[in-house]
Design a protein around this motif. Structure first.
Motif, PDB file in Angstrom:
ATOM      1  N   VAL A  23       0.943  -1.122   0.059  1.00  0.00           N
ATOM      2  CA  VAL A  23       0.326  -0.278   0.141  1.00  0.00           C
ATOM      3  C   VAL A  23       1.104   1.396  -0.272  1.00  0.00           C
ATOM      4  CG1 VAL A  23      -1.840   1.006   1.356  1.00  0.00           C
ATOM      5  CG2 VAL A  23      -1.949  -0.954   1.427  1.00  0.00           C
ATOM      6  N   ARG A  24       1.241   1.869  -1.003  1.00  0.00           N
ATOM      7  CA  ARG A  24       1.833   3.173  -0.871  1.00  0.00           C
ATOM      8  C   ARG A  24       1.052   3.749  -2.275  1.00  0.00           C
ATOM      9  NH1 ARG A  24       3.213   2.620  -7.391  1.00  0.00           N
ATOM     10  NH2 ARG A  24       2.438   0.937  -7.572  1.00  0.00           N
ATOM     11  N   ALA A  25       1.450   5.383  -1.982  1.00  0.00           N
ATOM     12  CA  ALA A  25       1.220   6.227  -3.078  1.00  0.00           C
ATOM     13  C   ALA A  25       2.399   6.619  -3.927  1.00  0.00           C
ATOM     14  CB  ALA A  25       0.201   7.571  -2.032  1.00  0.00           C
TER      15      ALA A  25
ATOM     16  N   ALA B 239       9.369 -11.478  -7.181  1.00  0.00           N
ATOM     17  CA  ALA B 239      10.747 -10.987  -8.086  1.00  0.00           C
ATOM     18  C   ALA B 239       9.783 -10.479  -8.880  1.00  0.00           C
ATOM     19  CB  ALA B 239      10.776 -12.089  -8.293  1.00  0.00           C
ATOM     20  N   GLU B 240      10.603  -8.707  -9.217  1.00  0.00           N
ATOM     21  CA  GLU B 240      10.013  -7.691 -10.217  1.00  0.00           C
ATOM     22  C   GLU B 240      10.686  -7.847 -11.251  1.00  0.00           C
ATOM     23  OE1 GLU B 240       8.275  -6.449 -10.687  1.00  0.00           O
ATOM     24  OE2 GLU B 240       8.144  -4.336 -10.405  1.00  0.00           O
ATOM     25  N   GLY B 241      10.005  -7.774 -12.668  1.00  0.00           N
ATOM     26  CA  GLY B 241      10.759  -7.948 -13.915  1.00  0.00           C
ATOM     27  C   GLY B 241       9.317  -7.480 -15.079  1.00  0.00           C
TER      28      GLY B 241
ATOM     29  N   PHE C 113      -4.473  -3.612  -5.782  1.00  0.00           N
ATOM     30  CA  PHE C 113      -5.312  -3.395  -4.560  1.00  0.00           C
ATOM     31  C   PHE C 113      -5.388  -3.211  -3.962  1.00  0.00           C
ATOM     32  CE2 PHE C 113      -5.056  -5.524  -0.447  1.00  0.00           C
ATOM     33  CZ  PHE C 113      -6.004  -6.533  -0.378  1.00  0.00           C
ATOM     34  N   LYS C 114      -4.531  -2.240  -3.715  1.00  0.00           N
ATOM     35  CA  LYS C 114      -4.255  -0.677  -2.286  1.00  0.00           C
ATOM     36  C   LYS C 114      -5.539  -0.023  -2.584  1.00  0.00           C
ATOM     37  CE  LYS C 114      -1.029   1.134  -4.420  1.00  0.00           C
ATOM     38  NZ  LYS C 114      -1.280   0.292  -5.164  1.00  0.00           N
ATOM     39  N   MET C 115      -6.641  -0.627  -3.524  1.00  0.00           N
ATOM     40  CA  MET C 115      -7.316   0.923  -4.094  1.00  0.00           C
ATOM     41  C   MET C 115      -8.724  -0.456  -3.727  1.00  0.00           C
ATOM     42  SD  MET C 115      -5.768   3.258  -5.538  1.00  0.00           S
ATOM     43  CE  MET C 115      -5.220   4.272  -6.306  1.00  0.00           C
TER      44      MET C 115
ATOM     45  N   HIS D 276       8.419   0.744 -17.129  1.00  0.00           N
ATOM     46  CA  HIS D 276       8.562   1.250 -16.557  1.00  0.00           C
ATOM     47  C   HIS D 276       9.197   0.006 -15.793  1.00  0.00           C
ATOM     48  CE1 HIS D 276       4.975  -0.407 -15.374  1.00  0.00           C
ATOM     49  NE2 HIS D 276       5.041   0.132 -14.133  1.00  0.00           N
ATOM     50  N   ARG D 277       8.962  -0.964 -16.280  1.00  0.00           N
ATOM     51  CA  ARG D 277       9.851  -2.510 -15.957  1.00  0.00           C
ATOM     52  C   ARG D 277      10.500  -2.502 -15.972  1.00  0.00           C
ATOM     53  NH1 ARG D 277       4.350  -3.806 -16.234  1.00  0.00           N
ATOM     54  NH2 ARG D 277       2.817  -3.969 -14.586  1.00  0.00           N
ATOM     55  N   SER D 278      11.807  -2.975 -16.163  1.00  0.00           N
ATOM     56  CA  SER D 278      12.833  -3.980 -16.256  1.00  0.00           C
ATOM     57  C   SER D 278      13.032  -5.467 -17.404  1.00  0.00           C
ATOM     58  CB  SER D 278      14.200  -3.251 -16.092  1.00  0.00           C
ATOM     59  OG  SER D 278      14.667  -4.458 -14.693  1.00  0.00           O
TER      60      SER D 278
HETATM   61  O1  FSA Z   1       1.192  -0.574  -6.292  1.00  0.00           O
HETATM   62  C1  FSA Z   1       1.899  -1.270  -5.918  1.00  0.00           C
HETATM   63  O2  FSA Z   1       2.708  -1.119  -4.966  1.00  0.00           O
HETATM   64  C2  FSA Z   1       1.798  -3.227  -6.753  1.00  0.00           C
HETATM   65  S1  FSA Z   1       4.091  -3.282  -7.092  1.00  0.00           S
HETATM   66  C3  FSA Z   1       3.993  -5.180  -7.095  1.00  0.00           C
HETATM   67  C4  FSA Z   1       3.579  -5.422  -8.606  1.00  0.00           C
HETATM   68  O3  FSA Z   1       4.583  -7.069  -8.583  1.00  0.00           O
HETATM   69  C5  FSA Z   1       4.950  -4.732  -9.814  1.00  0.00           C
HETATM   70  O4  FSA Z   1       6.141  -5.087  -8.870  1.00  0.00           O
HETATM   71  C6  FSA Z   1       4.823  -5.777 -11.012  1.00  0.00           C
HETATM   72  O5  FSA Z   1       5.407  -4.580 -12.069  1.00  0.00           O
HETATM   73  C7  FSA Z   1       3.295  -5.533 -11.482  1.00  0.00           C
HETATM   74  O6  FSA Z   1       2.823  -4.498 -11.611  1.00  0.00           O
HETATM   75  C8  FSA Z   1       2.131  -6.361 -10.265  1.00  0.00           C
HETATM   76  O7  FSA Z   1       2.827  -5.650  -9.048  1.00  0.00           O
END
Ligand code: FSA
Length: 421
Positions: free
Chosen positions: A55-57, A281-283, A367-369, A405-407
């Motif tokens: 949950v971040r803005a 894992a990010e990607g 989800f945060k919404m 925006h994602r690598s």
């Molecule tokens: O809104 C958020 O902070 C969720 S980011 C989580 C994530 O796994 C991303 O890192 C990924 O790139 C994709 O968007 C799914 O959500």
């Protein structure tokens, strides 16, 4: 304005579906039914079927920062959601080996909140290991080259717990929720004099649900039910796994911030009670192409950890929490989202079908919404369309060429090497 006693059918009991039911019920709609194909809430295929979500803005697009701020206010104060929100803070950065794109995304995210009055005094720059230790003393790895910032006004929500609480609440408010109700088709009426109209849905079990309005909240599975959504949505998945901590380890890591190195992935404090720690894992994610369109894969097909994800998860642990780096990875799987061409949600009437609304395109930031998304969907129902251009149906855009925006590279599920766990 629709007649609030007339039936509204919501297809899909995930984040957008339950939130819609909630806001309709709060606005005194008395005939709302949710159909969920899973036999529980959250359903196994819902992205919300997860122990926690960020949950971040901070957003590249500050439009969403204000919405997330409103959501955080609900997470902090509404008794339905508040028990599941944990404001542990957010340590966002890049590792020493991060590519330029990850650094650029990070700087744009920071921009969105740096001058925002709600974050005054809540952000500190992280340039050295000592800066990290101030924000998160329990992280004891070398964290080589990690830079970014620490934001105390963010955290995470216990996703499945919040969904179960919202499920209880909507049932209390009079919403009917049918579990194990996967639809086989939408029902339409059409003749020479009237426009094509959606009038309900039929389930695999052969039950018919008639409604004045049908709202599709199907996440990454939308393409199967509504092929006309076309290429504006690309079902994409990201990988996660858990490690089991001992009670002592869990106590030591209690309260750590959500820690996200944009080029590697992110982790949360251990789940209270179980000591399970989630690591993602990010990607660029994974697609599942069927006849040229990516649709969410089945639960069975999603129950594995990609080898690349294991590498990233272990690297993240090795750099931040080396004593945990070789721990068995439990319940590795991929989690499906509906990625929109421009990362904007799609919440609109479906062109060419009266009475049919779609809410999709979570783009991994839906989800945060949960506490507020249903209001936007209710608005489309009541105004008979989407007023905000960014949330309109946009089938001229192609989500497969839009990720800036994602690598990394998007991979098709068929080509993904599995981790040998
Ligand atoms: O809104 C958020 O902070 C969720 S980011 C989580 C994530 O796994 C991303 O890192 C990924 O790139 C994709 O968007 C799914 O959500």
């Amino acid at each position: 304005m629709p007649d609030k006693q007339r039936p509204v059918l919501i297809v899909g009991g995930g984040t957008f579906g339950l939130s819609t039911a909630y806001h309709l019920a709060l606005a005194n709609y008395t005939n709302v039914t949710v159909l969920e194909k899973g036999t529980s809430i959250p359903g196994p295929q819902s992205a919300a079927n997860d122990i926690n979500k960020i949950v971040r803005a901070e957003y590249i697009d500050p439009f969403y920062s204000d919405l997330a701020l409103e959501a955080i206010s609900e997470w902090s104060s509404n008794p339905v959601f508040q028990p599941y929100y944990h404001q542990t803070g957010y340590l966002l950065g890049v590792s020493g080996a991060a590519p330029e794109l990850s650094r650029y995304t990070l700087s744009r995210q920071l921009n969105s909140i740096q001058k925002h009055p709600a974050w005054a005094g809540k952000i500190s720059t992280v340039k050295t290991r000592d800066d990290i230790k101030k924000a998160a003393p329990a992280l004891d790895g070398e964290m080589p080259g990690w830079t970014g910032y620490f934001n105390t006004f963010a955290g995470y929500a216990q996703a499945a717990g919040a969904m179960q609480a919202l499920y209880k609440e909507i049932v209390r408010l009079g919403v009917k929720v049918e579990l194990g109700a996967e639809i086989s088709q939408l029902l339409y009426t059409e003749d020479n004099t009237t426009k094509k109209r959606c009038v309900g849905a039929v389930t695999m079990g052969g039950r018919t649900y008639l409604a004045d309005s049908v709202i599709l909240t199907l996440g990454g599975a939308i393409g199967q039910t509504l092929p006309s959504v076309g290429h504006q949505i690309l079902a994409k998945a990201w990988a996660l796994a858990h490690i089991q901590l001992t009670p002592e380890e869990a106590a030591r890591l209690k309260g750590i911030p959500v820690t996200f190195m944009r080029d590697l992935g992110f982790f949360f404090e251990p789940e209270p009670g179980t000591g399970l720690m989630k690591i993602s894992a990010e990607g660029a994610g994974y697609a599942n192409y069927v006849d040229g369109v990516s649709v969410a894969a089945t639960e069975e097909q999603s129950n594995f950890l990609p080898a690349l994800a294991e590498t990233k998860i272990r690297c993240l642990l090795r750099e931040a929490l080396p004593s945990l780096a070789d721990r068995p990875l439990i319940d590795g799987h991929i989690c499906w989202c509906a990625d929109a061409a421009d990362q904007n949600y799609v919440i609109d009437k479906v062109p060419g079908a009266e009475g049919l609304i779609v809410a999709t395109g979570d783009s991994g930031h839906g989800f945060k919404m949960l506490p507020i998304a249903g209001k936007w969907i209710k608005d489309v129902l009541e105004k008979n369309g989407q007023e905000l251009p960014r949330w309109r149906w946009k089938d001229h855009l192609d989500a497969s060429v839009s990720d800036r925006h994602r690598s990394g590279e998007l991979q098709d599920l068929k080509d993904v090497a599995r981790a040998r766990l």
